[in-house]
Design a protein around this motif. Sequence first.
Motif, mmCIF file in Angstrom:
data_model
loop_
_atom_site.group_PDB
_atom_site.id
_atom_site.type_symbol
_atom_site.label_atom_id
_atom_site.label_comp_id
_atom_site.label_asym_id
_atom_site.label_seq_id
_atom_site.Cartn_x
_atom_site.Cartn_y
_atom_site.Cartn_z
ATOM 1 N N UNK A 43 19.451 19.235 2.075
ATOM 2 C CA UNK A 43 20.393 18.739 3.080
ATOM 3 C C UNK A 43 19.682 18.385 4.378
ATOM 4 N N UNK A 44 18.711 19.192 4.769
ATOM 5 C CA UNK A 44 17.955 18.884 5.984
ATOM 6 C C UNK A 44 17.151 17.597 5.801
ATOM 7 N N UNK A 45 16.557 17.428 4.627
ATOM 8 C CA UNK A 45 15.726 16.250 4.364
ATOM 9 C C UNK A 45 16.546 14.974 4.333
ATOM 10 N N UNK A 46 17.716 15.019 3.719
ATOM 11 C CA UNK A 46 18.538 13.814 3.586
ATOM 12 C C UNK A 46 19.575 13.675 4.697
ATOM 13 N N UNK A 47 19.463 14.482 5.737
ATOM 14 C CA UNK A 47 20.305 14.332 6.916
ATOM 15 C C UNK A 47 19.973 13.001 7.605
ATOM 16 N N UNK A 48 20.917 12.406 8.334
ATOM 17 C CA UNK A 48 20.606 11.175 9.079
ATOM 18 C C UNK A 48 19.423 11.324 10.033
ATOM 19 N N UNK A 49 19.119 12.558 10.445
ATOM 20 C CA UNK A 49 17.971 12.820 11.310
ATOM 21 C C UNK A 49 16.835 13.494 10.534
ATOM 22 N N UNK A 50 16.890 13.422 9.199
ATOM 23 C CA UNK A 50 15.967 14.176 8.379
ATOM 24 C C UNK A 50 14.698 13.456 7.968
ATOM 25 N N UNK A 51 13.850 14.191 7.264
ATOM 26 C CA UNK A 51 12.521 13.713 6.885
ATOM 27 C C UNK A 51 12.546 12.471 6.013
ATOM 28 N N UNK A 52 13.586 12.335 5.198
ATOM 29 C CA UNK A 52 13.628 11.174 4.313
ATOM 30 C C UNK A 52 13.634 9.867 5.102
ATOM 31 N N UNK A 53 14.189 9.901 6.284
ATOM 32 C CA UNK A 53 14.178 8.708 7.145
ATOM 33 C C UNK A 53 12.736 8.331 7.477
ATOM 34 N N UNK A 54 11.931 9.327 7.814
ATOM 35 C CA UNK A 54 10.515 9.085 8.131
ATOM 36 C C UNK A 54 9.768 8.587 6.898
ATOM 37 N N UNK A 55 10.074 9.148 5.735
ATOM 38 C CA UNK A 55 9.431 8.720 4.496
ATOM 39 C C UNK A 55 9.719 7.245 4.216
ATOM 40 N N UNK A 56 10.970 6.867 4.335
ATOM 41 C CA UNK A 56 11.347 5.488 4.014
ATOM 42 C C UNK A 56 10.796 4.515 5.050
ATOM 43 N N UNK A 57 10.728 4.926 6.312
ATOM 44 C CA UNK A 57 10.107 4.077 7.330
ATOM 45 C C UNK A 57 8.613 3.904 7.044
ATOM 46 N N UNK A 58 7.961 4.998 6.631
ATOM 47 C CA UNK A 58 6.537 4.925 6.297
ATOM 48 C C UNK A 58 6.307 4.009 5.100
ATOM 49 N N UNK A 59 7.217 4.057 4.148
ATOM 50 C CA UNK A 59 7.102 3.184 2.977
ATOM 51 C C UNK A 59 7.266 1.720 3.380
ATOM 52 N N UNK A 60 8.250 1.454 4.214
ATOM 53 C CA UNK A 60 8.473 0.084 4.684
ATOM 54 C C UNK A 60 7.277 -0.444 5.476
ATOM 55 N N UNK A 61 6.583 0.465 6.142
ATOM 56 C CA UNK A 61 5.418 0.080 6.951
ATOM 57 C C UNK A 61 4.146 -0.046 6.118
ATOM 58 N N UNK A 62 4.237 0.262 4.826
ATOM 59 C CA UNK A 62 3.066 0.171 3.960
ATOM 60 C C UNK A 62 2.161 1.396 3.995
#
Length: 318
Positions: free
Chosen positions: A125-144
């Motif tokens: 729940x913390x990871x998939x929160x709107x302020x969670x780590x998954x947001x950083x993961x997906x941004x990092x993926x988009x950035x290559x």
Amino acid sequence: MSGSEMPYRTLGKTGERVSAIGLGGWHLAIKSVDKKTAIQIVHAAVDRGINFLDNSWDYNDGESEERMGKALKEGYRDKVFLMTKIDGRSEKEAARQIDESLKRLKTDRIDLLQHHEILRFDDPHRIFDPEGAQVAFEKAKQAGKVRYIGFTGHKDPQIHLHMLDVAKQQGFHFDAVQMPLNVMDAHYRSFGRDVLPRLVEEGIGVLAMKTMGNGIILRSGAVTAIECLHYALNLPTSVVITGIDSMEILDQAFEAARTFRPLTGEQLEALMAKTAQAGSRGEFELFKTSSIFDATAVNPDWLGEEPERLTSLMPATG
């Protein structure tokens, strides 16, 4: 990699070809391994056909990543599939740790980035929160900076299933999942029984770890190191990750790969029979039955802050 000593398997739905045995990163910076030896181990492993490298932001205060990065900088980066893990549960902390890992590993991309130590039912729940780590993961993926995303954990198969459920609710499909798969696991709170079939069904790459329980399983006297590796290789794993702290242990890993043949029903039954008593209470899987392996429990600050929108709901204390 024709002529390699190592067989290769496909990592889930990614299509990536990865070595059936992977090089664990933690052992590269333990006290008995100096920097020169660590680099020699990485180079020898890759030269002989291991292309899957495991690491983590928190291994040995970052020294494991530093040493692996130095080894890869010497013309080896493009020969490997590089995985590391971070502990941050908040977007801010995860983003910071991702950038630190990239810097230490001396690379501009991580092939597989994983949420580390999913040990608690609140972690998903913390990871998939709107302020969670998954947001950083997906941004990092988009950035290559990141190519694929997975998660790890060693505590309880039900927590792994919960992580998969929460991700599914968010419409997210993991590329890989890392978990304990060993001869003792089959007898106690089994990841192999409860989680493995779902990963196979959903096309998620299976990463086996703790195949010898950091050596503790071998102390049971029930099985040999080669038997431990053969058991994990016999499962529908993409990679069996093993810690290597010397050239002799590296040779052992390649010997296990070279001599592996799918186990017959009789062989598997015999292996289960001789580990049943030792494995029945989890006493040789301390990562399940104690907090000894729970690095984030000892260092809760690695997780980052709870989401602001949740802390604002807490009642004021008097």
